[in-house]
Design an enzyme around this catalytic site. Structure first.
Site, PDB file in Angstrom:
ATOM      1  N   PRO A 176       1.917   7.815  -0.706  1.00  0.00           N
ATOM      2  CA  PRO A 176       2.746   8.528  -1.711  1.00  0.00           C
ATOM      3  C   PRO A 176       4.284   8.294  -1.850  1.00  0.00           C
ATOM      4  O   PRO A 176       4.940   8.698  -2.729  1.00  0.00           O
ATOM      5  CB  PRO A 176       2.786   9.839  -1.408  1.00  0.00           C
ATOM      6  CG  PRO A 176       2.579   9.953  -0.008  1.00  0.00           C
ATOM      7  CD  PRO A 176       1.732   8.748   0.473  1.00  0.00           C
ATOM      8  N   CYS A 205      -1.169   3.988  11.248  1.00  0.00           N
ATOM      9  CA  CYS A 205      -0.746   5.337  12.026  1.00  0.00           C
ATOM     10  C   CYS A 205      -2.139   5.103  12.742  1.00  0.00           C
ATOM     11  O   CYS A 205      -2.841   6.398  12.869  1.00  0.00           O
ATOM     12  CB  CYS A 205      -0.648   6.489  11.134  1.00  0.00           C
ATOM     13  SG  CYS A 205      -1.866   6.760   9.687  1.00  0.00           S
ATOM     14  N   ALA A 228       1.000  -1.097   0.037  1.00  0.00           N
ATOM     15  CA  ALA A 228      -0.151  -0.080  -0.157  1.00  0.00           C
ATOM     16  C   ALA A 228       0.955   1.139   0.000  1.00  0.00           C
ATOM     17  O   ALA A 228       1.037   1.634   1.130  1.00  0.00           O
ATOM     18  CB  ALA A 228      -1.152  -0.260   1.238  1.00  0.00           C
ATOM     19  N   ALA A 229       1.297   1.560  -1.280  1.00  0.00           N
ATOM     20  CA  ALA A 229       2.359   2.374  -1.343  1.00  0.00           C
ATOM     21  C   ALA A 229       2.753   3.849  -1.314  1.00  0.00           C
ATOM     22  O   ALA A 229       3.556   4.650  -0.805  1.00  0.00           O
ATOM     23  CB  ALA A 229       3.566   1.696  -2.496  1.00  0.00           C
ATOM     24  N   ASP A 270      -5.257  -3.438  -6.645  1.00  0.00           N
ATOM     25  CA  ASP A 270      -5.873  -3.482  -5.224  1.00  0.00           C
ATOM     26  C   ASP A 270      -5.047  -4.847  -4.550  1.00  0.00           C
ATOM     27  O   ASP A 270      -4.912  -5.928  -5.306  1.00  0.00           O
ATOM     28  CB  ASP A 270      -7.147  -4.133  -5.459  1.00  0.00           C
ATOM     29  CG  ASP A 270      -8.193  -4.486  -3.976  1.00  0.00           C
ATOM     30  OD1 ASP A 270      -7.196  -4.735  -3.090  1.00  0.00           O
ATOM     31  OD2 ASP A 270      -9.090  -3.976  -3.771  1.00  0.00           O
ATOM     32  N   ASP A 281       1.866  -1.089   4.916  1.00  0.00           N
ATOM     33  CA  ASP A 281       1.622  -0.061   5.718  1.00  0.00           C
ATOM     34  C   ASP A 281       0.064   0.568   5.346  1.00  0.00           C
ATOM     35  O   ASP A 281      -0.197   1.205   4.170  1.00  0.00           O
ATOM     36  CB  ASP A 281       2.490   1.203   5.196  1.00  0.00           C
ATOM     37  CG  ASP A 281       2.456   2.379   6.032  1.00  0.00           C
ATOM     38  OD1 ASP A 281       2.355   2.213   7.232  1.00  0.00           O
ATOM     39  OD2 ASP A 281       2.553   3.410   5.199  1.00  0.00           O
TER      40      ASP A 281
HETATM   41  N1  SAM Z   1       3.280   3.675   2.743  1.00  0.00           N
HETATM   42  C1  SAM Z   1       2.735   4.909   2.216  1.00  0.00           C
HETATM   43  C2  SAM Z   1       3.967   5.985   2.504  1.00  0.00           C
HETATM   44  O1  SAM Z   1       4.688   5.615   3.432  1.00  0.00           O
HETATM   45  O2  SAM Z   1       3.971   6.846   1.826  1.00  0.00           O
HETATM   46  C3  SAM Z   1       1.658   5.351   2.954  1.00  0.00           C
HETATM   47  C4  SAM Z   1       0.375   4.299   2.819  1.00  0.00           C
HETATM   48  S1  SAM Z   1      -1.260   5.025   3.079  1.00  0.00           S
HETATM   49  C5  SAM Z   1      -1.261   4.599   4.905  1.00  0.00           C
HETATM   50  C6  SAM Z   1      -2.130   3.701   2.464  1.00  0.00           C
HETATM   51  C7  SAM Z   1      -2.280   3.580   0.716  1.00  0.00           C
HETATM   52  O3  SAM Z   1      -3.090   2.374   0.556  1.00  0.00           O
HETATM   53  C8  SAM Z   1      -3.102   4.728   0.433  1.00  0.00           C
HETATM   54  O4  SAM Z   1      -2.263   5.565  -0.457  1.00  0.00           O
HETATM   55  C9  SAM Z   1      -4.438   4.047  -0.190  1.00  0.00           C
HETATM   56  O5  SAM Z   1      -4.849   4.635  -1.565  1.00  0.00           O
HETATM   57  C10 SAM Z   1      -3.702   2.753  -0.480  1.00  0.00           C
HETATM   58  N2  SAM Z   1      -4.885   1.497  -0.454  1.00  0.00           N
HETATM   59  C11 SAM Z   1      -5.907   1.584   0.107  1.00  0.00           C
HETATM   60  N3  SAM Z   1      -6.733   0.303  -0.209  1.00  0.00           N
HETATM   61  C12 SAM Z   1      -5.772  -0.335  -1.066  1.00  0.00           C
HETATM   62  C13 SAM Z   1      -5.755  -1.796  -1.595  1.00  0.00           C
HETATM   63  N4  SAM Z   1      -7.008  -2.468  -1.456  1.00  0.00           N
HETATM   64  N5  SAM Z   1      -4.622  -2.257  -2.045  1.00  0.00           N
HETATM   65  C14 SAM Z   1      -3.607  -1.308  -2.170  1.00  0.00           C
HETATM   66  N6  SAM Z   1      -3.562  -0.206  -1.786  1.00  0.00           N
HETATM   67  C15 SAM Z   1      -4.660   0.235  -1.162  1.00  0.00           C
END
Ligand code: SAM
Length: 301
Positions: free
Chosen positions: A120, A238, A117-118, A168, A184
């Site tokens: 930004p 978080c 879940a990468a 996803d 994350d």
């Molecule tokens: N790891 C990132 C960083 O350090 O910059 C922050 C990640 S943020 C907490 C969670 C991210 O997961 C968001 O960008 C969101 O759009 C994405 N997300 C939500 N559901 C998801 C899914 N089913 N699969 C992949 N990414 C997903």
């Protein structure tokens, strides 16, 4: 103490932590949070960053647990954003707590790593920097606009060998296998709320917590299935709520042979901590320096 946080939040932390700890949590959320940055060795040296801060007359503190971390007074963002080294990717604005999960995962050169879940991309870029661009990182993000931001940030910071997939994470192909995985997870952000930020407070809701918890379990189960035998996974949020943290880990580990491992990091004993409901996990207490954050390190035997 005046409390402007949603009732569902205060009721949840009261149930989970008890009055004394809740007072500490709320006090940490009332104070302006310090600014912090991560020096990016792919674009600049730590000495370059220290010299830049001295030149800009910004006082800073170093942290015992990470060379690349610099802690600055709250409200330093405007000055930092005007620095040429900001534009050239020499440093990245990242909260201290958000620097911890990659350190706990300890990415290895040559390893196949999934960042599930990468966007930004703060932690993707940190893992690339920690391995001097020598790991094969797959960065997955479901939101196409956020994935664009991720690509932009990686390019700016000199990151190579990262394959960005707009997907996803729950639907990743089953044939993938990774040595190391960072999940994350998307979360309610309960650990990042600040009294001075009504927008962040408004974004929090009981429904968001419930939906996040359900998604987190699905993502973590999938992540465990993609982890090689002998591989390591770090789950982080978080949030400081058990339902998004310990309960998710407990539920995803049920019926698997994967096990929690102690979190070891030199200097980490300095972190403000919250009591945890699952041995070997770590929950950072929100303070003027740290966002509330949860981390679990899991190994698949
Ligand atoms: N790891 C990132 C960083 O350090 O910059 C922050 C990640 S943020 C907490 C969670 C991210 O997961 C968001 O960008 C969101 O759009 C994405 N997300 C939500 N559901 C998801 C899914 N089913 N699969 C992949 N990414 C997903």
């Amino acid at each position: 103490m005046e409390n402007m946080f949603p009732a569902f939040f205060t009721e949840s932390i009261n149930r989970q932590y008890g009055m004394e700890t809740v007072a500490q949590i709320l006090s940490g959320m009332q104070q302006p949070r310090c600014t912090s940055l991560r020096a990016n060795p792919l674009r600049a040296s730590i000495d370059d960053i220290a010299a830049m801060l001295t030149e800009a007359r910004l006082a800073y503190e170093r942290l015992p647990w990470y060379d690349a971390a610099f802690l600055l007074p709250a409200g330093s963002e405007a000055v930092l954003h005007s620095q040429p080294l900001y534009e050239s990717g020499g440093f990245y604005m990242q909260s201290l707590s958000a620097m911890l999960p990659p350190l706990v995962l300890a990415p290895q050169s040559g390893a196949d790593i999934l960042d599930m879940a990468a966007a930004p991309g703060g932690k993707t870029a940190q893992m690339a920097a920690m391995t001097a661009n020598k790991a094969n990182i797959t960065a997955v993000e479901v939101n196409a606009i956020r994935a664009d931001r991720l690509r932009h940030n990686l390019q700016k910071q000199g990151v190579t060998r990262v394959n960005v997939m707009v997907r996803d994470g729950r639907k990743l192909e089953d044939f993938f296998r990774f040595d190391q995985i960072l999940l994350d997870a998307p979360c309610s952000g309960s650990g990042t709320m600040l009294a001075s930020d009504p927008t962040g407070i408004r974004a929090f809701s009981e429904k968001l917590v419930r939906n996040s918890a359900a998604l987190q379990v699905q993502l973590l189960r999938k992540a465990l299935s993609l982890l090689k035998k002998g591989g390591t996974l770090v789950y982080s949020t978080c949030s400081i709520l058990e339902v998004e943290n310990e309960a998710v880990v407990r539920s995803a580990l049920k019926g698997t042979s994967a096990q929690l491992e102690p979190i070891e990091l030199p200097g980490i004993e300095d972190l403000p901590r919250l009591p945890v409901m699952l041995d070997d996990t770590l929950c950072v207490r929100p303070t003027e320096r740290y966002e509330g954050f949860f981390i679990a390190r899991i190994r698949k035997p």
